[in-house]
Design an enzyme around this catalytic site. Structure first.
Site, PDB file in Angstrom:
ATOM      1  N   CYS A  43      37.784  35.577  31.072  1.00 27.27           N
ATOM      2  CA  CYS A  43      37.539  37.027  31.133  1.00 27.27           C
ATOM      3  C   CYS A  43      37.052  37.558  29.780  1.00 27.27           C
ATOM      4  CB  CYS A  43      38.778  37.732  31.661  1.00 27.27           C
ATOM      5  SG  CYS A  43      38.365  39.341  32.357  1.00 27.27           S
ATOM      6  N   HIS A  77      41.166  34.865  35.742  1.00 29.28           N
ATOM      7  CA  HIS A  77      42.332  34.462  34.935  1.00 29.28           C
ATOM      8  C   HIS A  77      43.094  33.295  35.568  1.00 29.28           C
ATOM      9  CE1 HIS A  77      42.347  37.893  32.141  1.00 29.28           C
ATOM     10  NE2 HIS A  77      41.845  38.566  33.161  1.00 29.28           N
ATOM     11  N   GLU A 112      45.001  31.357  34.116  1.00 26.73           N
ATOM     12  CA  GLU A 112      46.317  31.316  33.466  1.00 26.73           C
ATOM     13  C   GLU A 112      47.302  32.262  34.142  1.00 26.73           C
ATOM     14  OE1 GLU A 112      43.659  32.715  32.400  1.00 26.73           O
ATOM     15  OE2 GLU A 112      44.105  34.662  31.495  1.00 26.73           O
TER      16      GLU A 112
HETATM   17  N1  GLN Z   1      37.236  44.356  30.641  1.00 26.26           N
HETATM   18  C1  GLN Z   1      37.673  43.535  29.568  1.00 26.26           C
HETATM   19  C2  GLN Z   1      36.634  43.452  28.470  1.00 26.26           C
HETATM   20  O1  GLN Z   1      35.590  43.950  28.560  1.00 26.26           O
HETATM   21  C3  GLN Z   1      38.019  42.138  30.036  1.00 26.26           C
HETATM   22  C4  GLN Z   1      39.199  42.213  30.959  1.00 26.26           C
HETATM   23  C5  GLN Z   1      40.061  41.004  30.970  1.00 26.26           C
HETATM   24  O2  GLN Z   1      40.033  40.154  30.086  1.00 26.26           O
HETATM   25  N2  GLN Z   1      40.904  40.962  31.963  1.00 26.26           N
HETATM   26  O3  GLN Z   1      36.876  42.861  27.488  1.00 26.26           O
END
Ligand code: GLN
Length: 220
Positions: free
Chosen positions: A92, A190, A192
């Site tokens: 992410c 995610h 994890e």
């Molecule tokens: N929206 C977040 C970003 O732009 C990422 C979200 C996440 O890691 N769950 O960094």
């Protein structure tokens, strides 16, 4: 997170890897990697990088992480290690940090440029702000991967040499959500959080392979 079903890759014992520990879901990654049998260092500054053979960049907030990377003076040391072939796994926000291009980021947002992707932050839109899906991931045996997406990035450009291992449909278009280039693996969700260790296992196999090559060189 359930770690009961984690399998240890044969290779994980003796490996020392880092988790970038400035912000985000550090604990979940540390727990998963620990359960897979390796030694895990929390990386907060350049000195912490010295002993690790691979690094995980967690989910969190990429704009904040970018600022914290700057104040920790980690941007250049990380870029250097990644350029030199250190394996990495980014989930992410971690995927955003590892990409070459960020759309809808802050104008001063730093990228590490380890995988040639253009990613747009928070682009799954309001209705799909957070969602879960079962994904077929190329190269993974067994059941589909249960993926938890939280304000996830969308991949809008895939560079040369990047393999797309899984995608989801978004407004009629197929969007990559797991990508890999060399020894850099990224997911816009995610693993994890859902507790599926298979992407971490790929990462640890890369770490083991790179470490074995380096050791062979040293003995040559
Ligand atoms: N929206 C977040 C970003 O732009 C990422 C979200 C996440 O890691 N769950 O960094």
């Amino acid at each position: 997170m359930s770690t009961g079903a984690l399998r240890r890759p044969e290779t994980a014992g003796g490996l020392r890897v880092g988790v970038l520990a400035l912000q985000g879901d550090v604990r979940e990654h540390v727990a998963m990697l620990g359960a897979l049998g390796c030694t895990v260092d929390e990386v907060r500054g350049p000195a912490d990088l010295a002993g690790v053979a691979g690094i995980v960049l967690p989910g969190g907030e990429s704009t904040t992480l970018s600022m914290l990377l700057g104040s920790a003076e980690l941007v250049e040391p990380l870029r250097e290690r990644l350029r030199a072939g250190m394996p990495a796994l980014g989930t992410c926000a971690g995927m955003i940090l590892l990409a070459t291009e960020v759309l809808d980021g802050r104008s001063d947002q730093q990228v590490l440029g380890a995988i040639d992707l253009g990613v747009r932050r928070n682009a799954f839109g309001r209705q799909l702000d957070s969602f879960e899906a079962d994904l077929a991931v190329a190269g993974l045996d067994g059941a589909p991967m249960h993926a938890v997406f939280i304000r996830a990035p969308v991949v809008e450009r895939v560079g040369v040499g990047v393999d797309v291992l899984a995608s989801v449909d978004l407004a009629g278009a197929s969007r990559p959500v797991v990508c890999r280039s060399g020894t850099v693996t990224v997911a816009s969700f995610h693993p994890e959080v859902s507790g599926d260790p298979r992407l971490h296992e790929i990462f640890l196999r890369d770490v083991a392979a790179v470490s074995a090559t380096r050791t062979a060189y040293q003995h040559a």
